[in-house]
Structures are given as structure tokens and as C-alpha cells.
Design a protein around this motif. Structure first.
Motif, PDB file in Angstrom:
ATOM      1  N   LEU A 176       0.863  -1.181   0.000  1.00 53.44           N
ATOM      2  CA  LEU A 176       0.000   0.000   0.000  1.00 53.44           C
ATOM      3  C   LEU A 176       0.902   1.235   0.000  1.00 53.44           C
ATOM      4  CD1 LEU A 176      -2.817  -1.145   2.412  1.00 53.44           C
ATOM      5  CD2 LEU A 176      -2.884  -0.976  -0.064  1.00 53.44           C
ATOM      6  N   ALA A 177       1.114   1.769  -1.171  1.00 50.19           N
ATOM      7  CA  ALA A 177       2.181   2.728  -1.408  1.00 50.19           C
ATOM      8  C   ALA A 177       1.723   4.168  -1.200  1.00 50.19           C
ATOM      9  CB  ALA A 177       2.727   2.558  -2.835  1.00 50.19           C
ATOM     10  N   GLY A 178       2.426   4.867  -0.312  1.00 52.93           N
ATOM     11  CA  GLY A 178       2.158   6.273  -0.088  1.00 52.93           C
ATOM     12  C   GLY A 178       1.871   6.585   1.364  1.00 52.93           C
ATOM     13  N   ALA A 179       2.486   7.660   1.856  1.00 49.09           N
ATOM     14  CA  ALA A 179       2.296   8.051   3.250  1.00 49.09           C
ATOM     15  C   ALA A 179       0.826   8.269   3.629  1.00 49.09           C
ATOM     16  CB  ALA A 179       3.116   9.318   3.537  1.00 49.09           C
ATOM     17  N   PRO A 180      -0.023   8.839   2.753  1.00 45.41           N
ATOM     18  CA  PRO A 180      -1.405   9.099   3.159  1.00 45.41           C
ATOM     19  C   PRO A 180      -2.228   7.854   3.461  1.00 45.41           C
ATOM     20  CG  PRO A 180      -0.801  10.480   1.291  1.00 45.41           C
ATOM     21  CD  PRO A 180       0.284   9.469   1.448  1.00 45.41           C
ATOM     22  N   ILE A 181      -1.750   6.659   3.034  1.00 42.36           N
ATOM     23  CA  ILE A 181      -2.532   5.458   3.331  1.00 42.36           C
ATOM     24  C   ILE A 181      -1.807   4.535   4.319  1.00 42.36           C
ATOM     25  CG2 ILE A 181      -3.955   5.508   1.269  1.00 42.36           C
ATOM     26  CD1 ILE A 181      -2.077   3.572  -0.086  1.00 42.36           C
ATOM     27  N   ALA A 182      -0.877   5.088   5.072  1.00 42.28           N
ATOM     28  CA  ALA A 182      -0.245   4.323   6.154  1.00 42.28           C
ATOM     29  C   ALA A 182      -1.319   3.874   7.151  1.00 42.28           C
ATOM     30  CB  ALA A 182       0.803   5.176   6.863  1.00 42.28           C
ATOM     31  N   GLY A 183      -1.217   2.647   7.588  1.00 42.56           N
ATOM     32  CA  GLY A 183      -2.164   2.105   8.554  1.00 42.56           C
ATOM     33  C   GLY A 183      -3.400   1.469   7.956  1.00 42.56           C
ATOM     34  N   LEU A 184      -3.632   1.673   6.657  1.00 36.41           N
ATOM     35  CA  LEU A 184      -4.842   1.139   6.034  1.00 36.41           C
ATOM     36  C   LEU A 184      -4.800  -0.377   5.894  1.00 36.41           C
ATOM     37  CD1 LEU A 184      -7.563   1.774   4.644  1.00 36.41           C
ATOM     38  CD2 LEU A 184      -6.300   2.023   2.487  1.00 36.41           C
ATOM     39  N   ALA A 185      -3.607  -0.941   5.796  1.00 37.23           N
ATOM     40  CA  ALA A 185      -3.490  -2.390   5.581  1.00 37.23           C
ATOM     41  C   ALA A 185      -4.253  -3.183   6.642  1.00 37.23           C
ATOM     42  CB  ALA A 185      -2.014  -2.791   5.558  1.00 37.23           C
ATOM     43  N   ASP A 186      -4.121  -2.788   7.900  1.00 37.17           N
ATOM     44  CA  ASP A 186      -4.815  -3.500   8.972  1.00 37.17           C
ATOM     45  C   ASP A 186      -6.329  -3.476   8.782  1.00 37.17           C
ATOM     46  OD1 ASP A 186      -2.550  -4.264  10.291  1.00 37.17           O
ATOM     47  OD2 ASP A 186      -2.689  -2.769  11.878  1.00 37.17           O
ATOM     48  N   GLU A 187      -6.832  -2.359   8.297  1.00 37.52           N
ATOM     49  CA  GLU A 187      -8.279  -2.174   8.200  1.00 37.52           C
ATOM     50  C   GLU A 187      -8.908  -3.018   7.102  1.00 37.52           C
ATOM     51  OE1 GLU A 187      -9.314   1.927   7.905  1.00 37.52           O
ATOM     52  OE2 GLU A 187      -7.831   2.564   9.396  1.00 37.52           O
ATOM     53  N   ILE A 188      -8.176  -3.277   6.029  1.00 38.01           N
ATOM     54  CA  ILE A 188      -8.785  -3.952   4.879  1.00 38.01           C
ATOM     55  C   ILE A 188      -8.214  -5.346   4.633  1.00 38.01           C
ATOM     56  CG2 ILE A 188      -9.301  -1.734   3.795  1.00 38.01           C
ATOM     57  CD1 ILE A 188      -7.006  -2.242   1.839  1.00 38.01           C
ATOM     58  N   ALA A 189      -7.249  -5.773   5.446  1.00 37.12           N
ATOM     59  CA  ALA A 189      -6.575  -7.053   5.192  1.00 37.12           C
ATOM     60  C   ALA A 189      -7.554  -8.221   5.122  1.00 37.12           C
ATOM     61  CB  ALA A 189      -5.517  -7.312   6.258  1.00 37.12           C
ATOM     62  N   GLY A 190      -8.574  -8.205   5.954  1.00 43.53           N
ATOM     63  CA  GLY A 190      -9.515  -9.319   5.981  1.00 43.53           C
ATOM     64  C   GLY A 190     -10.298  -9.494   4.705  1.00 43.53           C
ATOM     65  N   GLY A 191     -10.365  -8.460   3.885  1.00 41.18           N
ATOM     66  CA  GLY A 191     -11.132  -8.544   2.645  1.00 41.18           C
ATOM     67  C   GLY A 191     -10.300  -8.770   1.408  1.00 41.18           C
ATOM     68  N   VAL A 192      -9.002  -9.011   1.559  1.00 36.14           N
ATOM     69  CA  VAL A 192      -8.107  -9.139   0.404  1.00 36.14           C
ATOM     70  C   VAL A 192      -7.359 -10.466   0.477  1.00 36.14           C
ATOM     71  CG1 VAL A 192      -6.175  -8.125  -0.858  1.00 36.14           C
ATOM     72  CG2 VAL A 192      -7.800  -6.630   0.324  1.00 36.14           C
ATOM     73  N   PRO A 193      -7.414 -11.308  -0.552  1.00 39.09           N
ATOM     74  CA  PRO A 193      -6.727 -12.609  -0.535  1.00 39.09           C
ATOM     75  C   PRO A 193      -5.266 -12.495  -0.963  1.00 39.09           C
ATOM     76  CG  PRO A 193      -7.997 -12.421  -2.542  1.00 39.09           C
ATOM     77  CD  PRO A 193      -8.267 -11.157  -1.749  1.00 39.09           C
ATOM     78  N   ALA A 194      -4.547 -11.583  -0.359  1.00 39.54           N
ATOM     79  CA  ALA A 194      -3.116 -11.402  -0.618  1.00 39.54           C
ATOM     80  C   ALA A 194      -2.492 -10.806   0.635  1.00 39.54           C
ATOM     81  CB  ALA A 194      -2.893 -10.468  -1.812  1.00 39.54           C
ATOM     82  N   MET A 195      -1.164 -10.867   0.720  1.00 45.21           N
ATOM     83  CA  MET A 195      -0.450 -10.270   1.847  1.00 45.21           C
ATOM     84  C   MET A 195      -0.400  -8.752   1.639  1.00 45.21           C
ATOM     85  SD  MET A 195       0.559 -13.014   3.583  1.00 45.21           S
ATOM     86  CE  MET A 195       1.864 -12.440   4.651  1.00 45.21           C
ATOM     87  N   LEU A 196      -0.874  -7.988   2.608  1.00 45.49           N
ATOM     88  CA  LEU A 196      -0.825  -6.528   2.525  1.00 45.49           C
ATOM     89  C   LEU A 196       0.343  -6.012   3.351  1.00 45.49           C
ATOM     90  CD1 LEU A 196      -4.562  -5.382   2.719  1.00 45.49           C
ATOM     91  CD2 LEU A 196      -3.191  -6.017   0.731  1.00 45.49           C
ATOM     92  N   ILE A 197       1.149  -5.170   2.748  1.00 43.79           N
ATOM     93  CA  ILE A 197       2.347  -4.655   3.402  1.00 43.79           C
ATOM     94  C   ILE A 197       2.215  -3.153   3.589  1.00 43.79           C
ATOM     95  CG2 ILE A 197       4.842  -4.317   3.167  1.00 43.79           C
ATOM     96  CD1 ILE A 197       4.883  -6.923   1.529  1.00 43.79           C
ATOM     97  N   ASP A 198       2.403  -2.716   4.830  1.00 36.90           N
ATOM     98  CA  ASP A 198       2.444  -1.294   5.172  1.00 36.90           C
ATOM     99  C   ASP A 198       3.907  -0.860   5.106  1.00 36.90           C
ATOM    100  OD1 ASP A 198       2.641   1.170   6.535  1.00 36.90           O
ATOM    101  OD2 ASP A 198       0.859   0.726   7.720  1.00 36.90           O
ATOM    102  N   PRO A 199       4.274  -0.006   4.165  1.00 40.60           N
ATOM    103  CA  PRO A 199       5.691   0.321   3.966  1.00 40.60           C
ATOM    104  C   PRO A 199       6.377   0.963   5.163  1.00 40.60           C
ATOM    105  CG  PRO A 199       4.433   0.928   2.026  1.00 40.60           C
ATOM    106  CD  PRO A 199       3.436   0.568   3.095  1.00 40.60           C
TER     107      PRO A 199
END
Length: 248
Positions: A176-199
């Protein structure tokens, strides 16, 4: 262990978002402090802006030299990263590089999901520079726009989730690329069938690890401190860092 999080964007709200996310993964003995760019742009979205931001990163690091054990450059695209490693004797990590290295350990192919197509070409260059084109599935962006850089993660939450679902068809890991979306990975991880990485988390964890493995940072080879030379018009702290001893 003292870690400095440097936000090369001038938006203080982004610094707070980045720091909150980074603190979630740091070890108990790590103290995180932050600094926000005083000069530059509300958010960096081009090569030219990143070049200017890189110089500001060096100035901020020079002002804080000796007060921290490691630093995180908290902007995707890593403005000033190589120069900072060359000039300062501590580990310095960047969000793009750290996220990609993390992705290599978690899946075969990775993708970027970011919030505007304006960033895609520049972000893609980070992959080429790292020599990881064969593992890269591309950059994906929502069609929806945004009005305030401080609220991107909230305003585009659903469009970004849909974009992650699209990216997951070709990538095992999504950054999830970009400072404005830091922290979003935790919120949406359950709905995505891939590994989400917070940079920023990847960069913070890497900085903490390097403090233990290589506390002097990248201090040999091509990253050995360059010869000092006189300068003109630089910020005082940066000028002192780069000048011959007799001029300090």
C-alpha cells in the motif's frame, strides 16, 4: 534504541499517521521521534518534488545528527535515501525499498496499490532501480479522486479495497504505497486474498533490526563517507556535515 521518523512531506497530519503505524511494530526498547519537513510540498508526487525533498531530508538528518541510532525516510519513493546512507553513520531505511524487500520474503510477485495514477510511473522506477522487475506485477490505482491529502485513507477506503482485490489476481503481496494510506493495511486485510504490506512498518522494523546488526549503517564500500569539501548556501547543519574540519 532511538529511531527518527522523517516525513519529507510538509503535512504534519501525515507524520502523525505514519508514526502511529510504525509504533505498532517497533520493539519495546525502541523510542520513535518524528520530524516534518519545513520546506517543500504538502505531499510529494513527482520526481522533481522528490529531488527537492531529498535535500530537505539531508538537512533534517544533519540537524539531528548524534541524537538518534537509526532513521526512517517516511515517504514512498525514498527521497534522499542513498545520499543519507552515504553521509550519516547510522542505519537509514526507506519505505519503498523496505516494503519491496519484505514482499520478497512473503510471496513470488508483488504489486503497488496507491491512491492516484500520477504516482505510478515514478513508483515503478523504484522497482527498476532495485532490479526487481521480474517480480513486479504493476501499480494499481482507483479511478476515484480525493480532495484532501490528510483524509485519503478514509475517503478512498472502499475504492482502495476494490483496487487491492484487482491487484491480488496477479500478485501475492500488495504494498500500500504512499504516506497518506499508512495504517490502512490493517483495516482492509480481511477482505483481500493477498499479503498486505504497510511500507512504514517495514521500514521501521528494518531500521530496528539494522541497529542491532550494523549500528554504523552502510559505512563501507561505495557508501563510505565522501571526502569533505566546502559548500555555498547550504543549511548550516548540513554545511558543517559536508565541510572540511577546519571550516566547522
Amino acid at each position: 534504541m532511538r529511531i527518527l521518523l522523517i516525513n519529507p512531506n510538509t503535512t504534519e497530519a501525515l507524520t502523525e499517521r505514519l508514526a502511529a503505524s510504525a509504533r505498532m511494530v517497533l520493539p519495546p526498547d525502541a523510542e520513535l521521534a518524528t520530524v516534518t519537513a519545513r520546506r517543500g510540498f504538502a505531499y510529494i508526487s513527482s520526481r522533481a518534488e522528490a529531488q527537492i525533498a531529498g535535500a530537505e531530508v539531508l538537512s533534517m538528518l544533519a540537524e539531528k545528527a548524534g541524537a538518534f541510532d537509526a532513521a526512517v525516510i517516511a515517504a514512498f519513493g525514498d527521497p534522499g535515501l542513498s545520499a543519507a546512507r552515504e553521509l550519516f553513520d547510522i542505519p537509514v531505511t526507506g519505505m519503498s525499498e523496505a516494503a519491496m524487500l519484505t514482499a520478497l520474503s512473503l510471496g513470488e510477485r508483488f504489486a503497488f496499490v496507491t491512491f492516484t495514477p500520477r504516482l505510478a510511473a515514478w513508483y515503478g522506477e523504484q522497482v527498476t532501480r532495485a532490479g526487481l522487475g521480474g517480480r513486479f506485477a504493476g501499480t494499481f490505482t482507483p479511478e476515484d479522486g480525493f480532495s484532501d491529502i490528510r483524509n485519503v485513507a478514509e475517503d478512498l477506503r472502499e475504492p482502495l479495497l476494490r483496487t487491492c482485490l484487482t491487484a491480488s489476481k496477479t500478485a501475492d503481496c500488495i504494498i500500500l504505497a504512499g504516506a497518506p494510506i499508512a495504517g490502512l493495511a490493517d483495516e482492509i486485510a480481511g477482505g483481500v486474498p493477498a499479503m498486505l504490506i504497510d511500507p512504514v512498518r517495514a521500514a521501521a522494523v528494518q531500521a530496528a533490526g539494522l541497529c542491532r546488526l550494523f549500528p554504523a549503517g552502510a559505512s563501507h564500500g561505495s557508501f563510505a563517507r565522501p571526502p569533505a569539501k566546502p559548500s555555498t548556501g547550504l543549511a548550516p547543519a548540513l554545511s558543517r556535515r559536508m565541510s572540511p574540519p577546519e571550516q566547522n
